[in-house]
Design a protein around this motif. Structure first.
Motif, PDB file in Angstrom:
ATOM      1  N   GLY A 160      -4.055   7.011  -2.273  1.00  0.00           N
ATOM      2  CA  GLY A 160      -3.091   5.966  -2.419  1.00  0.00           C
ATOM      3  C   GLY A 160      -3.627   5.202  -3.825  1.00  0.00           C
ATOM      4  N   VAL A 161      -2.354   3.838  -3.078  1.00  0.00           N
ATOM      5  CA  VAL A 161      -2.803   3.152  -4.405  1.00  0.00           C
ATOM      6  C   VAL A 161      -2.532   1.537  -3.789  1.00  0.00           C
ATOM      7  CG1 VAL A 161      -1.840   1.720  -6.762  1.00  0.00           C
ATOM      8  CG2 VAL A 161      -1.901   4.159  -6.669  1.00  0.00           C
ATOM      9  N   VAL A 162      -3.210   0.751  -3.733  1.00  0.00           N
ATOM     10  CA  VAL A 162      -2.808  -1.163  -3.174  1.00  0.00           C
ATOM     11  C   VAL A 162      -2.561  -1.445  -4.796  1.00  0.00           C
ATOM     12  CG1 VAL A 162      -4.424  -2.665  -2.064  1.00  0.00           C
ATOM     13  CG2 VAL A 162      -4.916  -0.522  -1.440  1.00  0.00           C
ATOM     14  N   TRP A 163      -2.008  -2.215  -4.371  1.00  0.00           N
ATOM     15  CA  TRP A 163      -1.085  -3.051  -5.143  1.00  0.00           C
ATOM     16  C   TRP A 163      -0.174  -4.943  -4.897  1.00  0.00           C
ATOM     17  CZ3 TRP A 163       1.128  -1.308  -9.518  1.00  0.00           C
ATOM     18  CH2 TRP A 163       1.638   0.654  -9.728  1.00  0.00           C
ATOM     19  N   LEU A 164      -1.009  -5.878  -6.027  1.00  0.00           N
ATOM     20  CA  LEU A 164      -1.273  -6.750  -5.032  1.00  0.00           C
ATOM     21  C   LEU A 164       0.075  -7.284  -6.043  1.00  0.00           C
ATOM     22  CD1 LEU A 164      -1.520  -9.405  -3.288  1.00  0.00           C
ATOM     23  CD2 LEU A 164      -3.436  -9.542  -4.639  1.00  0.00           C
TER      24      LEU A 164
ATOM     25  N   PHE B 279       0.212   7.800   6.368  1.00  0.00           N
ATOM     26  CA  PHE B 279       0.978   7.186   7.331  1.00  0.00           C
ATOM     27  C   PHE B 279       0.180   5.487   7.357  1.00  0.00           C
ATOM     28  CE2 PHE B 279       1.613  11.252   9.651  1.00  0.00           C
ATOM     29  CZ  PHE B 279       2.991  11.644   9.324  1.00  0.00           C
ATOM     30  N   VAL B 280       1.467   5.616   6.393  1.00  0.00           N
ATOM     31  CA  VAL B 280       1.259   3.065   6.651  1.00  0.00           C
ATOM     32  C   VAL B 280       1.689   2.365   7.190  1.00  0.00           C
ATOM     33  CG1 VAL B 280       0.957   1.566   4.697  1.00  0.00           C
ATOM     34  CG2 VAL B 280       0.612   3.572   3.822  1.00  0.00           C
ATOM     35  N   SER B 281       1.305   1.727   8.041  1.00  0.00           N
ATOM     36  CA  SER B 281       2.175   0.940   8.704  1.00  0.00           C
ATOM     37  C   SER B 281       0.842  -0.739   8.319  1.00  0.00           C
ATOM     38  CB  SER B 281       1.520   0.415   9.925  1.00  0.00           C
ATOM     39  OG  SER B 281       2.415  -0.263  10.764  1.00  0.00           O
ATOM     40  N   PRO B 282       1.973  -1.564   8.079  1.00  0.00           N
ATOM     41  CA  PRO B 282       3.109  -2.197   7.708  1.00  0.00           C
ATOM     42  C   PRO B 282       3.511  -0.998   6.746  1.00  0.00           C
ATOM     43  CG  PRO B 282       2.261  -4.011   7.071  1.00  0.00           C
ATOM     44  CD  PRO B 282       1.323  -2.449   7.912  1.00  0.00           C
ATOM     45  N   LYS B 283       5.001  -0.579   6.357  1.00  0.00           N
ATOM     46  CA  LYS B 283       5.582   0.346   5.020  1.00  0.00           C
ATOM     47  C   LYS B 283       6.432  -1.352   3.914  1.00  0.00           C
ATOM     48  CE  LYS B 283       6.639   4.490   6.593  1.00  0.00           C
ATOM     49  NZ  LYS B 283       7.435   6.295   7.292  1.00  0.00           N
ATOM     50  N   GLY B 284       6.331  -1.060   3.169  1.00  0.00           N
ATOM     51  CA  GLY B 284       7.292  -1.595   1.710  1.00  0.00           C
ATOM     52  C   GLY B 284       6.045  -3.191   1.677  1.00  0.00           C
ATOM     53  N   GLU B 285       7.014  -3.537   1.053  1.00  0.00           N
ATOM     54  CA  GLU B 285       5.706  -5.234   0.737  1.00  0.00           C
ATOM     55  C   GLU B 285       5.412  -5.914   1.788  1.00  0.00           C
ATOM     56  OE1 GLU B 285       8.225  -7.002  -2.432  1.00  0.00           O
ATOM     57  OE2 GLU B 285       7.221  -4.933  -3.795  1.00  0.00           O
ATOM     58  N   GLY B 286       4.823  -7.593   1.642  1.00  0.00           N
ATOM     59  CA  GLY B 286       4.416  -8.272   2.319  1.00  0.00           C
ATOM     60  C   GLY B 286       4.372  -8.739   1.307  1.00  0.00           C
TER      61      GLY B 286
ATOM     62  N   LEU C 173       0.746  -1.318   0.393  1.00  0.00           N
ATOM     63  CA  LEU C 173      -0.234  -0.233   0.493  1.00  0.00           C
ATOM     64  C   LEU C 173       0.892   0.696   0.378  1.00  0.00           C
ATOM     65  CD1 LEU C 173      -3.171   0.503   2.055  1.00  0.00           C
ATOM     66  CD2 LEU C 173      -1.752   2.176   1.615  1.00  0.00           C
ATOM     67  N   GLU C 174       0.011   1.863  -1.157  1.00  0.00           N
ATOM     68  CA  GLU C 174       1.515   3.150  -0.694  1.00  0.00           C
ATOM     69  C   GLU C 174       0.849   4.525  -0.850  1.00  0.00           C
ATOM     70  OE1 GLU C 174       3.539   2.646  -4.880  1.00  0.00           O
ATOM     71  OE2 GLU C 174       4.705   1.401  -4.330  1.00  0.00           O
ATOM     72  N   SER C 175       0.971   5.456  -0.569  1.00  0.00           N
ATOM     73  CA  SER C 175       0.703   6.510   0.017  1.00  0.00           C
ATOM     74  C   SER C 175       1.388   7.777  -0.015  1.00  0.00           C
ATOM     75  CB  SER C 175      -0.503   7.024   0.820  1.00  0.00           C
ATOM     76  OG  SER C 175      -1.190   8.173   1.148  1.00  0.00           O
ATOM     77  N   GLY C 176       1.996   8.549  -0.139  1.00  0.00           N
ATOM     78  CA  GLY C 176       2.340  10.471  -0.284  1.00  0.00           C
ATOM     79  C   GLY C 176       1.942  11.418   0.933  1.00  0.00           C
TER      80      GLY C 176
ATOM     81  N   LEU D 150      -3.645  -6.694  -9.327  1.00  0.00           N
ATOM     82  CA  LEU D 150      -4.442  -5.434  -8.769  1.00  0.00           C
ATOM     83  C   LEU D 150      -3.806  -4.249  -8.162  1.00  0.00           C
ATOM     84  CD1 LEU D 150      -7.105  -4.272  -7.455  1.00  0.00           C
ATOM     85  CD2 LEU D 150      -6.532  -4.852  -5.442  1.00  0.00           C
ATOM     86  N   SER D 151      -4.168  -3.341  -9.175  1.00  0.00           N
ATOM     87  CA  SER D 151      -3.303  -2.018  -9.228  1.00  0.00           C
ATOM     88  C   SER D 151      -4.182  -0.944  -8.839  1.00  0.00           C
ATOM     89  CB  SER D 151      -2.564  -1.301  -9.940  1.00  0.00           C
ATOM     90  OG  SER D 151      -2.326  -0.509  -9.973  1.00  0.00           O
ATOM     91  N   ARG D 152      -4.160  -0.410  -7.505  1.00  0.00           N
ATOM     92  CA  ARG D 152      -6.496  -0.341  -7.160  1.00  0.00           C
ATOM     93  C   ARG D 152      -5.732   1.610  -6.849  1.00  0.00           C
ATOM     94  NH1 ARG D 152     -11.471  -1.283  -8.827  1.00  0.00           N
ATOM     95  NH2 ARG D 152     -12.790  -0.241  -7.248  1.00  0.00           N
ATOM     96  N   LYS D 153      -6.025   2.777  -7.526  1.00  0.00           N
ATOM     97  CA  LYS D 153      -6.343   3.496  -6.842  1.00  0.00           C
ATOM     98  C   LYS D 153      -7.176   4.282  -5.701  1.00  0.00           C
ATOM     99  CE  LYS D 153      -3.405   5.603 -10.364  1.00  0.00           C
ATOM    100  NZ  LYS D 153      -2.924   6.404 -10.950  1.00  0.00           N
ATOM    101  N   PHE D 154      -6.778   4.696  -4.807  1.00  0.00           N
ATOM    102  CA  PHE D 154      -8.414   5.063  -3.618  1.00  0.00           C
ATOM    103  C   PHE D 154      -7.730   6.331  -3.621  1.00  0.00           C
ATOM    104  CE2 PHE D 154      -5.342   2.881  -0.843  1.00  0.00           C
ATOM    105  CZ  PHE D 154      -5.682   3.953  -0.193  1.00  0.00           C
TER     106      PHE D 154
END
Length: 191
Positions: A121-125, A88-95, A82-85, A138-142
């Motif tokens: 933000g964007v959710v990537w899978l 504040f996202v937790s956990p950061k990075g890839e899982g 999950l990316e967002s500028g 999946l690449s979903r902007k929100f």
């Protein structure tokens, strides 16, 4: 009852209303998205986002992956991010998680905003099969709206409400203690 006792009751009631309104749960929105291998549906993705973010409070974003029976997943793994500028996202990075096609796979992130406004933000899978490059599922902007409560963050509003409650109780307690002493004194005289 003295005037400060009336003010104390008013402040305590106002504080309780503030605490209740700032503690109500935030409704969420759920989107179910099918995903395919070529022309064949392989499963569904269920993305759950809050309808809004309360500034200063944590919110939860979840992604559930369900494979259809008979989907060939070999020993693949899923890679999430999950990316967002703005958040504040937790956990950061890839899982990463290995796929069990007979069970649902869940990904969860906690997000927080400290300012008011729009947060993107964007959710990537991705799915990665053994010996292959990851393929995008999946690449979903929100976009979420971060809101304040009466011009302050929700966490600050709860703290101010608690302080207001303490002040209200402090203003009422001398009157209540005096009444309690009088009632004890009158009970002792009657005995």
């Amino acid at each position: 009852m003295r005037w400060y006792s009336f003010i104390g009751v008013f402040l305590a009631v106002l504080a309780i209303i503030g605490i209740v309104f700032t503690s109500l749960p935030v409704p969420s929105q759920t989107t179910t998205i099918p995903f395919y291998y070529g022309d064949t549906q392989a499963g569904t993705l269920t993305l759950t986002l809050p309808q809004e973010i309360r500034a200063g409070d944590e919110a939860k974003v979840t992604l559930q992956v369900d494979y259809l029976q008979g989907s060939s997943t070999e020993t693949s793994k899923l890679i999430d991010r999950l990316e967002s500028g703005d958040l504040f996202v937790s956990p950061k990075g890839e899982g990463q998680v290995l796929i069990d096609p007979h069970k649902s796979t869940y990904f969860s992130w906690k997000i927080r905003s400290f300012s008011r406004g729009e947060c993107d933000g964007v959710v990537w899978l991705f799915e990665q099969k053994p010996g292959a490059e990851p393929s995008l599922i999946l690449s979903r902007k929100f976009t979420l709206t971060s809101v304040y409560f009466l011009g302050v963050s929700y966490s600050l509003a709860r703290i101010l409400s608690l302080l207001l409650l303490i002040v209200g109780i402090g203003l009422v307690s001398p009157y209540a203690l005096r009444k309690l002493k009088k009632s004890r004194y009158s009970i002792a005289e009657d005995s």
